[in-house]
Every structure is written in structure tokens, then in C-alpha cells.
Design a protein around this motif. Structure first.
Motif, PDB file in Angstrom:
ATOM      1  N   ARG A 264      48.859  27.708  33.038  1.00 57.55           N
ATOM      2  CA  ARG A 264      50.013  27.307  33.840  1.00 57.55           C
ATOM      3  C   ARG A 264      51.247  28.110  33.452  1.00 57.55           C
ATOM      4  O   ARG A 264      52.056  28.495  34.320  1.00 57.55           O
ATOM      5  N   ALA A 265      51.393  28.377  32.170  1.00 58.30           N
ATOM      6  CA  ALA A 265      52.532  29.187  31.719  1.00 58.30           C
ATOM      7  C   ALA A 265      52.463  30.597  32.310  1.00 58.30           C
ATOM      8  O   ALA A 265      53.480  31.142  32.773  1.00 58.30           O
ATOM      9  N   MET A 266      51.277  31.193  32.316  1.00 62.98           N
ATOM     10  CA  MET A 266      51.120  32.522  32.902  1.00 62.98           C
ATOM     11  C   MET A 266      51.321  32.477  34.419  1.00 62.98           C
ATOM     12  O   MET A 266      51.896  33.407  35.009  1.00 62.98           O
TER      13      MET A 266
ATOM     14  N   ASP B 206      54.843  33.787  38.917  1.00 61.99           N
ATOM     15  CA  ASP B 206      55.601  33.254  40.043  1.00 61.99           C
ATOM     16  C   ASP B 206      57.072  33.625  39.943  1.00 61.99           C
ATOM     17  O   ASP B 206      57.723  33.913  40.955  1.00 61.99           O
ATOM     18  N   ASN B 207      57.603  33.651  38.721  1.00 61.77           N
ATOM     19  CA  ASN B 207      58.997  34.056  38.539  1.00 61.77           C
ATOM     20  C   ASN B 207      59.202  35.534  38.872  1.00 61.77           C
ATOM     21  O   ASN B 207      60.207  35.916  39.472  1.00 61.77           O
ATOM     22  N   VAL B 208      58.231  36.359  38.458  1.00 63.20           N
ATOM     23  CA  VAL B 208      58.304  37.784  38.806  1.00 63.20           C
ATOM     24  C   VAL B 208      58.222  37.963  40.322  1.00 63.20           C
ATOM     25  O   VAL B 208      58.947  38.783  40.906  1.00 63.20           O
TER      26      VAL B 208
ATOM     27  N   TYR C 172      45.519  32.678  37.825  1.00 62.07           N
ATOM     28  CA  TYR C 172      45.878  31.793  36.713  1.00 62.07           C
ATOM     29  C   TYR C 172      45.910  30.329  37.170  1.00 62.07           C
ATOM     30  O   TYR C 172      45.475  29.425  36.433  1.00 62.07           O
ATOM     31  N   TYR C 173      46.417  30.105  38.371  1.00 60.12           N
ATOM     32  CA  TYR C 173      46.492  28.746  38.916  1.00 60.12           C
ATOM     33  C   TYR C 173      45.096  28.160  39.107  1.00 60.12           C
ATOM     34  O   TYR C 173      44.838  26.993  38.772  1.00 60.12           O
ATOM     35  N   LEU C 174      44.170  28.975  39.612  1.00 57.60           N
ATOM     36  CA  LEU C 174      42.805  28.504  39.829  1.00 57.60           C
ATOM     37  C   LEU C 174      42.126  28.153  38.514  1.00 57.60           C
ATOM     38  O   LEU C 174      41.460  27.112  38.405  1.00 57.60           O
ATOM     39  N   PHE C 175      42.293  28.994  37.501  1.00 61.80           N
ATOM     40  CA  PHE C 175      41.646  28.719  36.220  1.00 61.80           C
ATOM     41  C   PHE C 175      42.214  27.451  35.585  1.00 61.80           C
ATOM     42  O   PHE C 175      41.479  26.653  34.988  1.00 61.80           O
TER      43      PHE C 175
ATOM     44  N   PRO D 147      44.193  27.934  45.875  1.00 62.77           N
ATOM     45  CA  PRO D 147      43.912  29.282  45.355  1.00 62.77           C
ATOM     46  C   PRO D 147      42.565  29.832  45.810  1.00 62.77           C
ATOM     47  O   PRO D 147      42.422  31.054  45.934  1.00 62.77           O
ATOM     48  N   LEU D 148      41.593  28.961  46.049  1.00 65.04           N
ATOM     49  CA  LEU D 148      40.306  29.457  46.558  1.00 65.04           C
ATOM     50  C   LEU D 148      40.477  30.143  47.912  1.00 65.04           C
ATOM     51  O   LEU D 148      39.859  31.186  48.178  1.00 65.04           O
ATOM     52  N   ASP D 149      41.339  29.574  48.756  1.00 62.77           N
ATOM     53  CA  ASP D 149      41.590  30.184  50.062  1.00 62.77           C
ATOM     54  C   ASP D 149      42.433  31.447  49.927  1.00 62.77           C
ATOM     55  O   ASP D 149      42.134  32.470  50.557  1.00 62.77           O
ATOM     56  N   ARG D 150      43.488  31.396  49.118  1.00 63.77           N
ATOM     57  CA  ARG D 150      44.389  32.543  49.002  1.00 63.77           C
ATOM     58  C   ARG D 150      43.717  33.744  48.323  1.00 63.77           C
ATOM     59  O   ARG D 150      44.062  34.891  48.610  1.00 63.77           O
TER      60      ARG D 150
END
Length: 277
Positions: A93-95, A100-102, A126-129, A239-242
Motif C-alpha cells: 500500500r505504501a508503494m 499514485d503521488n508521482v 502494487y494495489y492488486l498485490f 486492478p484486475l480490469d485496469r
């Protein structure tokens, strides 16, 4: 009113509201597109969705530090599987928040040469994992609770069956005499042949129904676990769709995002519904 004031004072709650509005726009845009409405209204809805997404990215600035602090707290959990799942999920989540900030800096023009597609795909990975680890944690906790519930039911049945029953000659429950035992032994000189027992289909069906009833009882008695499982299950389709792993379409993604956002808002309104640790 007091609940609403506490809810409105939290930045996370405002981000959840923006998230719900964003995915509501996604679902609305899909519905309008299927209905064949004018392009002007459709473009307005898509622009609103884009603005909501950008606002959410602004609200999440600095969330990486919060996720890292949560990972540091999870390191001290006694259960090794929970410690691994929760810690690595917070690190992912941190990654995700950092990417997301970048991406926010690229969308606002602070990084004009940023490859937004590459950073978007990276953040979704990262979100999916993180979601997969959260679902693994939910499955592990469900398995523990089901095992505990099964043991308690077995011990209750064992205590009921261990009630002593008086043996009387009338009910024929007197133990056999040594002479009758020896006579029966001589009548059967060879032990019967043991064949492998293959479970029948009705037995498997009954066992499956018993496990489903046990699962329903566990989830009914643990609302925080049920809400967390539903929220993570809805979120994982995004995330699976994206990422193109399992394409479901904007309509399904919008519905899942809106549902998970509503569940997140419920956990903020009622903190006892949030799964701990």
C-alpha cells in the motif's frame, strides 16, 4: 449529528466520499453510454470522474508514511501468518500510494515528461498485490474461526453423548459373558477383509452443506470480517480490469468501486466494524 461531525472531521472519510462519487460517475457514464445519450452529457460525466480522481490523489499525499507506520506496528503481531500478510500488504500500500503521488504530479503538470501509463500500471500492480494479501488474511481468519467453531460443536456433542446410561437386563445392554465372547470368537476364525471406503456423492454433499452452514455462522457472528471480505472482493476487480488480467468493463468496475466505498464509509461511521488488527 455527533457521528456526522466526527465523520466529516476525518480526511479519510472525505477521500472515501470522493471515491464513492468517482465510481458513481464511472457507473453513470457506462449507463449513459449504453443508453445512447448525447456526447456532451457523457463528456461532462467523464470530466467529473477525472476531477474526482485527481482530488483523491491530492488527498492521499503522505499516505505512504501512514502505511509504513502500520507495517511497523504489524511486525509485532504474534501470529506469523497474520504478521506476514498484514505487514507485506501495508508495504505494498505504501508503494501504491507513492506511485499514485508521482502520477498526481504528472497529471497536474509538475512532471510533464512523466509516462503516466507506466506509472498507472505500476501503482495498480502494487494495489492488486496488497488486495490479494488482504484476501489471504481474511481466508486465514475465517479458517481459524471455522476450526474453533467446529471444535466447540464437537466438544458439546461429546459432552452430551458421554452421559452415563444404566445397564439393565431388560434393555439388553449387559456386557457379554466370557463364554459367549469365546464362542463368538471361535465362530469367526478369520477377520473380515477391509476394503477402502470411497465417500459417496450424498456424503460429500452433506459435508459441503455442513461446511457452508459453518461458514455462514462464522461470518454472521463476525461482521467486521464479513465487511472486510466483501470490500476486498469488490476492490480486487478494479486492478484486475485496469491491468487487463480479467476485463469486466467500466460498468462492473464502477459498481464494485461504489460498493466497496460505501462499505469503507460504514467502517468509518462505526469503528467497531473495522477489522483489527
Amino acid at each position: 449529528m455527533e457521528t456526522w461531525v466526527r465523520f466529516n472531521s476525518q480526511s479519510q472519510a472525505k477521500e472515501r466520499l470522493c471515491r464513492a462519487a468517482q465510481y458513481a460517475c464511472t457507473l453513470l457514464g457506462y449507463t449513459l453510454q449504453r443508453g445512447g445519450v448525447g456526447t456532451d452529457l457523457l463528456m461532462t460525466v467523464k470530466q467529473l470522474e477525472s476531477h474526482m480522481s485527481l482530488t483523491r490523489k491530492l488527498m492521499r499525499l503522505g499516505n505512504s508514511a501512514e502505511a509504513l507506520e502500520a507495517a511497523k506496528r504489524a511486525v509485532h503481531l504474534s501470529d506469523s501468518i497474520l504478521r506476514l500478510c498484514i505487514t507485506v500488504a501495508h508495504l505494498n500500500r505504501a508503494m501504491y500510494f507513492a506511485c499514485d503521488n508521482v502520477l498526481w504530479a504528472g497529471k497536474t503538470g509538475l512532471l510533464p515528461k512523466l509516462d503516466q501509463n507506466k506509472w498507472s500500471q505500476r501503482s495498480y500492480r502494487y494495489y492488486l498485490f496488497a488486495l490479494i494479501l488482504n484476501l489471504t488474511r481474511d481466508a486465514y481468519e475465517i479458517a481459524l474461526l471455522m476450526e474453533r467453531e467446529s471444535r466447540s460443536c464437537s466438544s458439546a456433542k461429546a459432552s452430551l453423548s458421554s452421559t452415563p446410561v444404566a445397564l439393565t437386563p431388560e434393555n439388553g445392554d449387559l456386557p457379554a459373558t466370557p463364554s459367549s465372547a469365546s464362542g463368538s470368537a471361535s465362530a469367526s476364525p478369520q477377520p473380515p477383509l477391509l476394503l477402502p471406503v470411497v465417500p459417496s456423492l450424498p456424503a460429500l454433499s452433506q459435508r459441503l452443506r455442513r461446511q457452508l452452514r459453518l461458514l455462514a455462522a462464522v461470518l454472521r457472528s463476525n461482521p467486521p470480517l464479513l465487511l472486510d471480505l466483501l470490500k476486498n472482493t469488490c476492490d480486487v476487480f478494479i486492478p484486475l480490469d485496469r491491468l487487463g488480467i480479467y476485463t469486466t468493463g467500466n460498468g462492473f468496475v464502477g459498481a464494485c468501486g461504489l460498493a466497496s466505498s460505501v462499505l469503507s464509509i460504514l467502517t468509518i461511521l462505526h469503528p467497531w466494524l473495522k477489522l483489527k488488527p
